[in-house]
Design an enzyme around this catalytic site. Structure first.
Site, mmCIF file in Angstrom:
data_model
loop_
_atom_site.group_PDB
_atom_site.id
_atom_site.type_symbol
_atom_site.label_atom_id
_atom_site.label_comp_id
_atom_site.label_asym_id
_atom_site.label_seq_id
_atom_site.Cartn_x
_atom_site.Cartn_y
_atom_site.Cartn_z
ATOM 1 N N GLY A 154 13.547 25.543 15.583
ATOM 2 C CA GLY A 154 12.358 26.067 15.234
ATOM 3 C C GLY A 154 11.977 26.004 13.935
ATOM 4 N N HIS A 155 12.613 25.431 12.903
ATOM 5 C CA HIS A 155 12.345 25.245 11.396
ATOM 6 C C HIS A 155 12.453 23.815 10.881
ATOM 7 C CE1 HIS A 155 12.526 26.483 7.143
ATOM 8 N NE2 HIS A 155 11.793 27.640 7.621
ATOM 9 N N PHE A 156 11.679 23.005 11.160
ATOM 10 C CA PHE A 156 10.726 22.678 11.959
ATOM 11 C C PHE A 156 11.037 21.684 12.821
ATOM 12 C CE2 PHE A 156 9.223 24.321 7.745
ATOM 13 C CZ PHE A 156 8.778 25.291 7.986
#
Length: 152
Positions: free
Chosen positions: A53-55
């Site tokens: 999720g990052h990224f």
């Protein structure tokens, strides 16, 4: 072999820190000088959960996790210096006084984290640390930690 040249491997790190995957941020350490300094290493893998999720299209290690890796390196230094037994003693991260992020850390990078003690007053250790990749500084911080009995 002196403490200054000995590699501190995963087995000893697991004896010195209570952290476990996915929150263990130091793979090995070396150049330990009791009460003074240490160098930690973190092999940054694309399989680490934060990269989902990052990224996803441009994976970057979160700055807060770089600071955590520095803090864990400092905790290894404290644990060895104090000869702490994690079954009855924990080392607590107390704060960050300064942190700067200079370049992204990405999967495939190896973080080299020299950490030195700048003060030790009444059981509170203050540290200065850097996170580098291929000799280039990515982040630096000053931070503090203390030890306390583990609660039952």
């Amino acid at each position: 072999m002196s403490d200054e040249t000995m590699t501190i491997g995963p087995d000893e790190i697991l004896r010195r820190l209570p952290h476990r995957y996915p929150f263990l941020m130091v793979d090995r350490a070396e150049a330990y000088v009791p009460g003074e300094s240490i160098v930690g290493f973190k092999c940054v893998s694309a399989a680490e959960p934060h990269f989902q999720g990052h990224f996803p299209e441009n994976p970057v290690m979160p700055g807060v996790l770089i600071i955590e890796a520095l803090a864990q390196t400092g905790a290894i230094l404290m644990s060895k210096t104090l000869n702490a037994d994690i079954s009855n003693t924990l080392i607590y991260f107390m704060g960050v006084e300064q942190a700067k992020f200079r370049r992204p850390v990405r999967p495939g990078d190896v973080l080299e984290m020299p950490v030195e003690v700048t003060a030790n007053r009444r059981g509170v250790f203050k540290f200065k640390g850097e996170a580098r990749v291929n000799g280039v500084r990515c982040a630096d911080a000053t931070f503090s930690a203390t030890s306390a009995p583990r609660e039952a």
